[in-house]
Design an enzyme around this catalytic site. Sequence first.
Site, PDB file in Angstrom:
ATOM      1  N   HIS A  97      -9.450  25.680 -24.113  1.00 60.29           N
ATOM      2  CA  HIS A  97      -8.334  25.198 -23.300  1.00 60.29           C
ATOM      3  C   HIS A  97      -7.697  26.325 -22.483  1.00 60.29           C
ATOM      4  CE1 HIS A  97      -7.738  21.432 -26.095  1.00 60.29           C
ATOM      5  NE2 HIS A  97      -8.816  21.376 -25.360  1.00 60.29           N
TER       6      HIS A  97
ATOM      7  N   ASP B 249      -3.024  30.825 -27.151  1.00 60.12           N
ATOM      8  CA  ASP B 249      -2.439  32.110 -27.552  1.00 60.12           C
ATOM      9  C   ASP B 249      -3.552  33.135 -27.805  1.00 60.12           C
ATOM     10  OD1 ASP B 249      -3.314  32.195 -30.427  1.00 60.12           O
ATOM     11  OD2 ASP B 249      -1.974  30.479 -30.669  1.00 60.12           O
TER      12      ASP B 249
END
Length: 243
Positions: free
Chosen positions: A116, A101
């Site tokens: 990631h 996010d």
Amino acid sequence: MALTKDWPPRRIVVLTGAGISKESGLDTFRDKDGLWSRVRLEDVATPEAFRRDPARVQAFYNARRQGLQDRAVQPNAAHRALARLQAAPRFETLLVTQNIDDLHERGGSTQVLHMHGELLKAECLACGGVHLWPGDLDTASLCPACAARGRLRPQVVWFGEMPLEMERIQAALAACDLFVSIGTSGNVYPAAGFVAEARAGGAHTVELNLEPSEGARLFREAHHGPASEIVPAYVESLLALAT
Ligand code: APR
């Protein structure tokens, strides 16, 4: 060595995981109500899954991308506290996140290593280009750089793939005075091994998590509770060391 005014840390590495974004309205993975209790990660978060059923994988990430951009999803006090820590000139703070996010950035952090990857970006398998991608992806999406059709994937690191920026992260872990792990269950390597790497370099190690994580015994200090409470309190204690 414990942190004191006589021995304040200079170089800090902070690792965050899904727990820091939970109070912002995003799901964690391994909690009782987490994402992996509803979806098999083998079906949506591996290169094999993408080869087998790209439409399903794209649909999974499209839903998460839309969820992230819901107006109700906003950075919380923990994201904002880390931005204050990063802005403090007394410290060199490297913020590494497993989260895809953008809540650290929206909370004011300017430098975030997304090991990631990032949900709001797409990567072209034909030309390697990475593009901001707030909308949906499908099996016919067109690469804005090379015009290849159907070769765009979410710019996220799947199980079995190499996380990003590892050299830079490992160098920072070896050289840091303080390693702080926030909101991560300590199940996924290489991030789960960062505490041992920081300790090997002589760093003080701190876990801030809702409950003791898998690797809790590896940390010298721990504070347990919701991130929106314990992270601002811990950051204030660090900033006070530097005054
Ligand atoms: N405050 C602090 N910690 C919390 C909160 C909260 N409000 N809510 C949950 N947590 C803690 C949980 O107790 C748990 O230890 O956050 C942790 C979340 O763990 P996971 O769901 O395993 O998430 P994470 O560790 O980030 O997962 C690592 O696994 O599937 C992948 O790629 C995905 O980056 C992810 C990686």
